[in-house]
Write a protein that holds these residues in place. Structure first.
Motif, PDB file in Angstrom:
ATOM      1  N   VAL A 211      -0.471 -14.885 -35.242  1.00 37.24           N
ATOM      2  CA  VAL A 211       0.916 -15.177 -34.912  1.00 37.24           C
ATOM      3  C   VAL A 211       1.842 -14.262 -35.701  1.00 37.24           C
ATOM      4  CG1 VAL A 211       2.768 -16.887 -35.040  1.00 37.24           C
ATOM      5  CG2 VAL A 211       0.496 -17.570 -34.254  1.00 37.24           C
ATOM      6  N   PHE A 212       2.744 -13.589 -34.980  1.00 39.47           N
ATOM      7  CA  PHE A 212       3.794 -12.763 -35.581  1.00 39.47           C
ATOM      8  C   PHE A 212       5.079 -13.577 -35.554  1.00 39.47           C
ATOM      9  CE2 PHE A 212       0.584  -9.918 -33.970  1.00 39.47           C
ATOM     10  CZ  PHE A 212       0.489  -8.918 -34.937  1.00 39.47           C
ATOM     11  N   GLY A 213       5.609 -13.903 -36.742  1.00 37.72           N
ATOM     12  CA  GLY A 213       6.708 -14.848 -36.836  1.00 37.72           C
ATOM     13  C   GLY A 213       8.098 -14.266 -36.762  1.00 37.72           C
ATOM     14  N   GLY A 214       8.247 -12.920 -36.809  1.00 34.19           N
ATOM     15  CA  GLY A 214       9.586 -12.345 -36.820  1.00 34.19           C
ATOM     16  C   GLY A 214      10.418 -12.948 -37.935  1.00 34.19           C
ATOM     17  N   ASP A 215      11.668 -13.266 -37.650  1.00 33.39           N
ATOM     18  CA  ASP A 215      12.529 -13.961 -38.610  1.00 33.39           C
ATOM     19  C   ASP A 215      12.879 -15.354 -38.098  1.00 33.39           C
ATOM     20  OD1 ASP A 215      12.539 -11.990 -40.496  1.00 33.39           O
ATOM     21  OD2 ASP A 215      14.688 -11.626 -40.471  1.00 33.39           O
ATOM     22  N   SER A 216      11.982 -15.938 -37.317  1.00 35.49           N
ATOM     23  CA  SER A 216      12.225 -17.225 -36.673  1.00 35.49           C
ATOM     24  C   SER A 216      12.569 -18.306 -37.683  1.00 35.49           C
ATOM     25  CB  SER A 216      10.998 -17.640 -35.873  1.00 35.49           C
ATOM     26  OG  SER A 216       9.831 -17.570 -36.689  1.00 35.49           O
ATOM     27  N   HIS A 217      13.483 -19.200 -37.266  1.00 31.05           N
ATOM     28  CA  HIS A 217      13.936 -20.269 -38.151  1.00 31.05           C
ATOM     29  C   HIS A 217      13.617 -21.626 -37.523  1.00 31.05           C
ATOM     30  CE1 HIS A 217      15.967 -20.836 -41.951  1.00 31.05           C
ATOM     31  NE2 HIS A 217      16.709 -21.810 -41.426  1.00 31.05           N
ATOM     32  N   ASN A 218      14.238 -22.678 -38.019  1.00 32.07           N
ATOM     33  CA  ASN A 218      13.822 -24.040 -37.680  1.00 32.07           C
ATOM     34  C   ASN A 218      13.902 -24.368 -36.193  1.00 32.07           C
ATOM     35  OD1 ASN A 218      13.340 -24.492 -40.391  1.00 32.07           O
ATOM     36  ND2 ASN A 218      15.300 -25.515 -40.751  1.00 32.07           N
ATOM     37  N   ASN A 219      15.012 -23.983 -35.531  1.00 33.42           N
ATOM     38  CA  ASN A 219      15.152 -24.319 -34.112  1.00 33.42           C
ATOM     39  C   ASN A 219      14.059 -23.661 -33.275  1.00 33.42           C
ATOM     40  OD1 ASN A 219      17.407 -25.866 -34.605  1.00 33.42           O
ATOM     41  ND2 ASN A 219      18.846 -24.192 -34.257  1.00 33.42           N
ATOM     42  N   THR A 220      13.694 -22.435 -33.661  1.00 36.10           N
ATOM     43  CA  THR A 220      12.629 -21.742 -32.951  1.00 36.10           C
ATOM     44  C   THR A 220      11.309 -22.491 -33.093  1.00 36.10           C
ATOM     45  OG1 THR A 220      13.685 -19.595 -33.254  1.00 36.10           O
ATOM     46  CG2 THR A 220      11.337 -19.593 -32.777  1.00 36.10           C
ATOM     47  N   TRP A 221      10.999 -22.906 -34.307  1.00 39.59           N
ATOM     48  CA  TRP A 221       9.711 -23.570 -34.525  1.00 39.59           C
ATOM     49  C   TRP A 221       9.673 -24.950 -33.896  1.00 39.59           C
ATOM     50  CZ3 TRP A 221       5.314 -21.405 -35.502  1.00 39.59           C
ATOM     51  CH2 TRP A 221       5.337 -20.102 -35.998  1.00 39.59           C
ATOM     52  N   GLU A 222      10.810 -25.588 -33.779  1.00 40.94           N
ATOM     53  CA  GLU A 222      10.852 -26.865 -33.056  1.00 40.94           C
ATOM     54  C   GLU A 222      10.408 -26.661 -31.611  1.00 40.94           C
ATOM     55  OE1 GLU A 222      14.111 -30.289 -31.779  1.00 40.94           O
ATOM     56  OE2 GLU A 222      14.566 -28.913 -33.437  1.00 40.94           O
ATOM     57  N   HIS A 223      10.913 -25.592 -30.978  1.00 40.72           N
ATOM     58  CA  HIS A 223      10.488 -25.276 -29.609  1.00 40.72           C
ATOM     59  C   HIS A 223       9.013 -24.886 -29.564  1.00 40.72           C
ATOM     60  CE1 HIS A 223       9.909 -23.173 -25.838  1.00 40.72           C
ATOM     61  NE2 HIS A 223       9.569 -22.096 -26.527  1.00 40.72           N
ATOM     62  N   VAL A 224       8.592 -24.002 -30.456  1.00 40.39           N
ATOM     63  CA  VAL A 224       7.211 -23.498 -30.432  1.00 40.39           C
ATOM     64  C   VAL A 224       6.215 -24.644 -30.568  1.00 40.39           C
ATOM     65  CG1 VAL A 224       5.534 -22.146 -31.741  1.00 40.39           C
ATOM     66  CG2 VAL A 224       7.773 -21.169 -31.210  1.00 40.39           C
ATOM     67  N   LEU A 225       6.456 -25.538 -31.508  1.00 45.69           N
ATOM     68  CA  LEU A 225       5.500 -26.625 -31.738  1.00 45.69           C
ATOM     69  C   LEU A 225       5.574 -27.672 -30.639  1.00 45.69           C
ATOM     70  CD1 LEU A 225       5.717 -27.077 -35.595  1.00 45.69           C
ATOM     71  CD2 LEU A 225       4.061 -25.770 -34.254  1.00 45.69           C
ATOM     72  N   ASP A 226       6.751 -27.860 -30.057  1.00 44.54           N
ATOM     73  CA  ASP A 226       6.871 -28.805 -28.956  1.00 44.54           C
ATOM     74  C   ASP A 226       6.075 -28.345 -27.744  1.00 44.54           C
ATOM     75  OD1 ASP A 226       8.185 -31.145 -27.612  1.00 44.54           O
ATOM     76  OD2 ASP A 226       9.050 -29.545 -26.376  1.00 44.54           O
ATOM     77  N   LYS A 227       6.022 -27.034 -27.519  1.00 46.97           N
ATOM     78  CA  LYS A 227       5.398 -26.538 -26.295  1.00 46.97           C
ATOM     79  C   LYS A 227       3.991 -25.979 -26.498  1.00 46.97           C
ATOM     80  CE  LYS A 227       6.409 -24.017 -22.092  1.00 46.97           C
ATOM     81  NZ  LYS A 227       7.450 -23.366 -21.285  1.00 46.97           N
ATOM     82  N   TYR A 228       3.715 -25.441 -27.680  1.00 48.21           N
ATOM     83  CA  TYR A 228       2.472 -24.683 -27.844  1.00 48.21           C
ATOM     84  C   TYR A 228       1.580 -25.166 -28.986  1.00 48.21           C
ATOM     85  CZ  TYR A 228       5.003 -21.325 -24.907  1.00 48.21           C
ATOM     86  OH  TYR A 228       5.706 -20.721 -23.883  1.00 48.21           O
ATOM     87  N   ALA A 229       1.837 -26.327 -29.539  1.00 47.81           N
ATOM     88  CA  ALA A 229       1.094 -26.780 -30.721  1.00 47.81           C
ATOM     89  C   ALA A 229      -0.411 -26.740 -30.509  1.00 47.81           C
ATOM     90  CB  ALA A 229       1.538 -28.188 -31.123  1.00 47.81           C
ATOM     91  N   ASP A 230      -0.869 -27.128 -29.319  1.00 45.68           N
ATOM     92  CA  ASP A 230      -2.316 -27.176 -29.069  1.00 45.68           C
ATOM     93  C   ASP A 230      -2.975 -25.805 -29.180  1.00 45.68           C
ATOM     94  OD1 ASP A 230      -2.059 -29.853 -28.665  1.00 45.68           O
ATOM     95  OD2 ASP A 230      -2.218 -29.766 -26.468  1.00 45.68           O
ATOM     96  N   CYS A 231      -2.201 -24.750 -28.932  1.00 51.55           N
ATOM     97  CA  CYS A 231      -2.757 -23.387 -29.000  1.00 51.55           C
ATOM     98  C   CYS A 231      -2.708 -22.817 -30.411  1.00 51.55           C
ATOM     99  CB  CYS A 231      -1.966 -22.446 -28.090  1.00 51.55           C
ATOM    100  SG  CYS A 231      -1.846 -22.964 -26.380  1.00 51.55           S
ATOM    101  N   LEU A 232      -2.044 -23.519 -31.325  1.00 49.74           N
ATOM    102  CA  LEU A 232      -1.724 -22.919 -32.622  1.00 49.74           C
ATOM    103  C   LEU A 232      -2.389 -23.614 -33.800  1.00 49.74           C
ATOM    104  CD1 LEU A 232       2.089 -22.258 -32.066  1.00 49.74           C
ATOM    105  CD2 LEU A 232       0.217 -20.611 -31.911  1.00 49.74           C
ATOM    106  N   GLU A 233      -3.249 -24.553 -33.542  1.00 55.67           N
ATOM    107  CA  GLU A 233      -3.898 -25.240 -34.652  1.00 55.67           C
ATOM    108  C   GLU A 233      -4.937 -24.328 -35.299  1.00 55.67           C
ATOM    109  OE1 GLU A 233      -5.498 -28.847 -33.107  1.00 55.67           O
ATOM    110  OE2 GLU A 233      -3.532 -29.803 -32.861  1.00 55.67           O
TER     111      GLU A 233
END
Length: 325
Positions: A211-233
């Motif tokens: 995973v390349f995180g860029g400069d992502s902050h809290n709102n971004t990670w809220e979206h990422v984990l809401d939609k893609y958590a299963d792919c990121l464990e």
């Protein structure tokens, strides 16, 4: 070698992906300067045994590399895609020189509307070049039919070459866009806070997840984990958001990702979020320790190589061995 390179480029980011297809992706750039001479081959040292306890100030921040010379030194003569995670100057320092030298075929941008005032430059202004900012704006304002081809891609986008084959099946170069969404881009444009319109990318290759995180902050990670958590464990490698700086943020995303290894960029020690990783017993390596880092993604587990021999020796000598990435 199919590989990911994470370069030591001052207080900025630059990652290079050599794909199995032979295509090359560059994500962000910093400290890039025109290079007219051939550079001697960099020596890499194996550090595939690494620990949470390999500490110390190895002072590698004082020895940054020029990404243009680094690419030339590694026999890379063309760039298929350049991805600008977001429009901050420490992610596009030397962009004009990079494009002049390598003429990337594709340019990814987030559709932001950021502007820089005239007071940003000159005495007392930014340390970066207005020429780079103006060049970036010319790319941002170009249409999709120009060269390089400008692509404004958002979360979930699919397309030929980045994550689909020529036949239309999933695969391609294994790049999956987790963020931003149009809502995140719109919010960033309205607030002039552009970290939350940063790209977050999942690179999937040979069973590895990076995973390349860029400069992502809290709102971004809220979206990422809401939609893609299963792919990121339990991912294999994380390029830390915001270079690993604390930046007043939540680190709950680490409880899902639990990366086997994280790469931090450069920043004064007091600004790096060491404790968020140490608390969770997650290993990390910094540019200030290792200088440039390379993972061989063709291997399982992946091998880690670094350009600082002192750090490699210290890591290998440690008793608490994690193993390959």
């Amino acid at each position: 070698m199919e590989a990911i390179h994470f370069l030591n480029v001052n207080n900025g980011d630059c990652s290079i992906i050599e794909h199995n297809s032979g295509r090359v992706t560059v994500i962000d750039v910093c400290n890039a300067k025109p290079s007219s001479s051939i550079v001697s081959q960099m020596e890499m040292f194996i550090a595939k045994a690494y620990t949470t306890g390999t500490q110390g100030n190895f002072q590698q921040k004082e020895h940054p590399v020029n990404p243009i010379a680094y690419l030339q030194d590694h026999g890379i003569s063309s760039i298929f895609r350049y991805i600008l995670t977001h429009p901050d100057m420490d992610h596009m320092d030397g962009i004009k020189a990079l494009f002049t030298e390598f003429s990337p075929f594709n340019f990814w941008d987030t559709g932001n509307h950021k502007e820089m005032s005239s007071s940003s430059w000159g005495e007392g202004g930014s340390q970066y070049s207005k020429e780079d900012w103006d060049f970036y704006k010319s790319l941002r304002n170009s249409g999709p039919g120009g060269f390089p081809k400008r692509l404004t891609l958002l979360s979930g986008a699919t397309g030929k070459y980045w994550n689909m084959t020529e036949e239309g099946t999933m695969g391609g170069d294994g790049l999956y866009i987790l963020a931003p969404t149009q809502e995140l881009v719109d919010a960033a444009n309205n607030s002039d806070e552009y970290n939350d319109c940063s790209y977050v990318l999942l690179y999937y290759t040979n069973g590895h997840r990076i995973v390349f995180g860029g400069d992502s902050h809290n709102n971004t990670w809220e979206h990422v984990l809401d939609k893609y958590a299963d792919c990121l464990e339990d991912i294999d490698l994380l390029i830390a958001p915001h270079h690993g700086r604390s930046s007043g943020r939540s680190y709950n995303f680490l409880d899902v990702l639990r990366p086997k290894l994280t790469f931090f960029g450069n920043a004064p020690s007091k600004y790096l979020a060491y404790n968020a990783w140490r608390y969770r017993k997650l290993p990390f390596v910094t540019n200030n320790q290792a200088n440039c880092m390379v993972v061989d993604t063709s291997q399982r587990p992946m091998n880690l190589y670094v350009t600082n021999k002192s750090f490699a020796n210290r890591a290998i000598a440690s008793k608490f061995i994690i193993g390959g990435v």
